[in-house]
Motif scaffolding. Structure first.
Motif, PDB file in Angstrom:
ATOM      1  N   GLN A  50      -5.111  25.801 -10.662  1.00  0.00           N
ATOM      2  CA  GLN A  50      -5.354  25.398 -12.150  1.00  0.00           C
ATOM      3  C   GLN A  50      -4.860  26.419 -13.109  1.00  0.00           C
ATOM      4  O   GLN A  50      -4.559  26.086 -14.083  1.00  0.00           O
ATOM      5  CB  GLN A  50      -7.085  25.483 -12.170  1.00  0.00           C
ATOM      6  CG  GLN A  50      -7.909  24.369 -11.372  1.00  0.00           C
ATOM      7  CD  GLN A  50      -7.210  23.002 -11.828  1.00  0.00           C
ATOM      8  OE1 GLN A  50      -7.930  22.704 -13.018  1.00  0.00           O
ATOM      9  NE2 GLN A  50      -6.567  22.238 -11.173  1.00  0.00           N
ATOM     10  N   TRP A  54      -3.069  25.223 -16.805  1.00  0.00           N
ATOM     11  CA  TRP A  54      -3.226  26.046 -17.938  1.00  0.00           C
ATOM     12  C   TRP A  54      -1.889  26.590 -18.908  1.00  0.00           C
ATOM     13  O   TRP A  54      -1.896  26.418 -20.015  1.00  0.00           O
ATOM     14  CB  TRP A  54      -4.418  27.257 -18.031  1.00  0.00           C
ATOM     15  CG  TRP A  54      -4.234  28.625 -18.956  1.00  0.00           C
ATOM     16  CD1 TRP A  54      -3.744  29.512 -18.948  1.00  0.00           C
ATOM     17  CD2 TRP A  54      -4.769  27.996 -20.399  1.00  0.00           C
ATOM     18  NE1 TRP A  54      -3.856  30.071 -20.144  1.00  0.00           N
ATOM     19  CE2 TRP A  54      -4.306  29.289 -21.071  1.00  0.00           C
ATOM     20  CE3 TRP A  54      -5.070  26.923 -21.089  1.00  0.00           C
ATOM     21  CZ2 TRP A  54      -4.455  29.422 -22.638  1.00  0.00           C
ATOM     22  CZ3 TRP A  54      -5.121  26.895 -22.363  1.00  0.00           C
ATOM     23  CH2 TRP A  54      -5.092  28.519 -23.165  1.00  0.00           C
ATOM     24  N   TYR A  85      -8.276  27.321 -28.593  1.00  0.00           N
ATOM     25  CA  TYR A  85      -8.465  26.493 -27.485  1.00  0.00           C
ATOM     26  C   TYR A  85      -9.893  26.737 -27.114  1.00  0.00           C
ATOM     27  O   TYR A  85     -10.559  25.551 -26.667  1.00  0.00           O
ATOM     28  CB  TYR A  85      -7.278  27.082 -26.245  1.00  0.00           C
ATOM     29  CG  TYR A  85      -7.656  25.901 -25.087  1.00  0.00           C
ATOM     30  CD1 TYR A  85      -6.839  24.618 -25.220  1.00  0.00           C
ATOM     31  CD2 TYR A  85      -8.381  26.101 -24.251  1.00  0.00           C
ATOM     32  CE1 TYR A  85      -6.874  23.740 -24.127  1.00  0.00           C
ATOM     33  CE2 TYR A  85      -8.559  25.481 -23.021  1.00  0.00           C
ATOM     34  CZ  TYR A  85      -7.634  24.279 -22.945  1.00  0.00           C
ATOM     35  OH  TYR A  85      -7.664  23.256 -22.060  1.00  0.00           O
TER      36      TYR A  85
END
Length: 112
Positions: A50, A54, A85
């Motif tokens: 993950q 990102w 973000y």
């Protein structure tokens, strides 16, 4: 890893690593830490990691085409992007596209 293993001496620890060559050849260390088990993601499967997702978002939405004159300017830019973000962040919808099989011409499976 030494400090993690020391912090949990009576627990089985399962560590997921990518296939970077520096993560390999740890047999000696693993023998000394029998409660630690390394598991490696498949080669060419960065979508499983993950943080790679990102980094791809950061690159595509913030860094692509940007130019910086100092490390401090780059750091400030990334910090500002992360703050913006995080203000609108939502959980990732993690899916894998359907894998399609295709036939090879001239090859047939025959029944025995």
């Amino acid at each position: 890893m030494n400090s993690v293993a020391a912090a949990f001496p009576d627990r089985q620890l399962h560590v997921i690593l990518d296939n970077l060559n520096t993560h390999k050849k740890n047999e000696h260390w693993l023998k000394a830490h029998p409660n630690v088990h390394f598991h490696f993601t498949p080669t060419s499967a960065s979508w499983l990691n993950q943080v790679e997702v990102w980094f791809s978002i950061l690159q595509g939405q913030s860094l692509s085409g940007a130019s910086f004159t100092s490390l401090q300017q780059l750091q400030e830019h990334i910090d500002a992007y992360i703050k913006a973000y995080n203000d609108r962040a939502e959980p990732f919808v993690w899916t894998k596209k359907k894998v399609r099989q295709r036939r090879f011409k001239g090859r047939r499976i025959t029944q025995l």
